[in-house]
Design an enzyme around this catalytic site. Structure first.
Site, PDB file in Angstrom:
ATOM      1  N   ASP B  52      -1.212  16.338   4.519  1.00  0.00           N
ATOM      2  CA  ASP B  52      -2.480  16.879   5.007  1.00  0.00           C
ATOM      3  C   ASP B  52      -3.462  15.769   5.395  1.00  0.00           C
ATOM      4  O   ASP B  52      -3.264  14.611   5.047  1.00  0.00           O
ATOM      5  CB  ASP B  52      -3.121  17.743   3.908  1.00  0.00           C
ATOM      6  CG  ASP B  52      -2.393  19.073   3.724  1.00  0.00           C
ATOM      7  OD1 ASP B  52      -1.660  19.488   4.641  1.00  0.00           O
ATOM      8  OD2 ASP B  52      -2.575  19.694   2.659  1.00  0.00           O
ATOM      9  N   TYR B 110       5.338  12.361  -5.427  1.00  0.00           N
ATOM     10  CA  TYR B 110       3.925  12.124  -5.124  1.00  0.00           C
ATOM     11  C   TYR B 110       3.242  11.482  -6.325  1.00  0.00           C
ATOM     12  O   TYR B 110       3.630  11.722  -7.475  1.00  0.00           O
ATOM     13  CB  TYR B 110       3.199  13.441  -4.834  1.00  0.00           C
ATOM     14  CG  TYR B 110       3.456  14.028  -3.476  1.00  0.00           C
ATOM     15  CD1 TYR B 110       2.643  13.702  -2.396  1.00  0.00           C
ATOM     16  CD2 TYR B 110       4.496  14.923  -3.268  1.00  0.00           C
ATOM     17  CE1 TYR B 110       2.869  14.254  -1.140  1.00  0.00           C
ATOM     18  CE2 TYR B 110       4.738  15.478  -2.011  1.00  0.00           C
ATOM     19  CZ  TYR B 110       3.910  15.133  -0.951  1.00  0.00           C
ATOM     20  OH  TYR B 110       4.127  15.667   0.285  1.00  0.00           O
TER      21      TYR B 110
END
Lengths: 248, 248
Positions: B52, B110
């Site tokens: 994003d 992540y």
């Protein structure tokens, strides 16, 4: 009036160094303005030493005199509110009134950060240097820095000091996952000294100079014999030490 | 035509995420433009997944098809020359022609970075969160994420997926000197999932939710039950894994 030590951190990118000067934004000026604002009085701060344009500080101790009416926590909170994002106030501690942030420091430590391949994550905080270097050779040469020596070969030429003698207690290269770091500790540093040391040691690492050449450069006491200074944006003032008995 | 995997890193701050879209600058567009320029042909790149706006990548693998005439080293060197400082090309490796960067990935990792006091050094790369949190409580709650679960409670509401099932293989908080880091690994992630997990686990760390509340939130399969998503700028895609037999 009571005296306090305030530890600050800053990213030096947007400042013309630590020390106040006319017509250029400096960390000292922004800090003094912020402190004067929250303490509602003109406050002067004295740093442990200067840093040059673009050089960063993880720990820059400063002293100031003031009759504090707020708690230390309140001052830190308010100060961080008025200071820009690139300057942070970390801690405040009262010291004896005669203690001086610059003259009473017993040891200073710097780290110089190098990234050996392109990275998006170190903007203005690490020097991209892509040549292969032999870290062991650089460490062998760096051992010659230990102890008290005249470091005129690594001092900016236009500087006003009484002596070029410094006592270096640590000078070592180490590697992390992503970066090559040079850490050096001494009782004092000359202007431009760390950047000239790093530039000259990198020449050793690349094989352009031998460890003996490096010794000869120290002994020459001549700035023109040493290597080029590396850029300021890889340099961090990381620690400044004082005797334990300065605190109240 | 031969297929290659290219690993890139990027700082997401200046981009509207990975994926090409009209009227907004994206990493995919800038990378394709750079590659088309140095390869003198239009090149399309397919990423391992989207990130994003504002999210960073330490390792984003992409695949592309091309009859390379230059060496891989030359391509990396030229590509890094035309790409901006916030995108770096790290490595190229040939894969079997049918291998797909997105569909053949077996695990993604992540990390979410938090600084608990003001810092000048993490601009847009760490989330400043100054509340005290109990890391042990957060780790206890995070253990409930392990294994295969329906993670609809942590997915953006407007998303088109066939299933909310993900298999999480690691979910752990750890602290460095300066930062608190959440690392999570899974076969796949839903949109906004890591940021919703971190926001909800921070609520556990602050005592606003118990570990049992956290289990109930997972089981509810309802985004409105989970905590607020933390901001994108602390999030890094750090690793993407493939089977070893994809490489030529």
């Amino acid at each position: 009036m009571p005296r306090f030590f305030l530890d600050i951190s800053y990213k030096g990118t947007n400042y013309h160094g630590w020390q106040i000067q006319p017509n250029a934004l400096t960390v000292q000026e922004v800090l003094q303005d912020g402190m004067s604002k929250i303490l509602k009085n003109k406050v002067e701060v004295v740093g442990s030493g200067r840093t040059d344009t673009g050089v960063h500080a993880v720990q820059q101790p400063v002293h100031f005199d003031f009759d504090l009416e707020m708690s230390k926590e309140d001052i830190l909170h308010k100060l961080n509110g008025v200071l820009p994002q690139d300057i942070a106030a970390n801690s405040i501690r009262e010291v004896k009134p005669e203690v001086h942030a610059r003259f009473d420091a017993t040891e200073r430590a710097y780290q110089y950060f190098i990234n050996q391949s392109k990275s998006p994550f170190y903007e203005n905080q690490s020097y991209q240097y892509t040549f292969d270097v032999d870290v062991q050779l650089m460490n062998e040469a760096a051992q010659n820095l230990l102890g008290e020596h005249d470091f005129e070969s690594f001092s900016k030429v236009k500087t006003e000091v009484n002596t070029f003698l410094c006592t270096i207690s640590k000078a070592v290269w180490f590697a992390t996952d992503k970066q090559l770091i040079f850490e050096v500790r001494a009782n004092r540093f000359l202007r431009g000294m760390v950047r000239a040391l790093v530039g000259t040691l990198l020449d050793v690492g690349r094989g352009k100079l031998t460890a003996q050449d490096f010794v000869n450069i120290i002994e020459a006491k001549d700035r023109s014999k040493a290597g080029r200074a590396v850029p300021p944006h890889g340099l961090f003032l990381t620690e400044v030490h004082y005797p334990e008995d300065i605190y109240l």
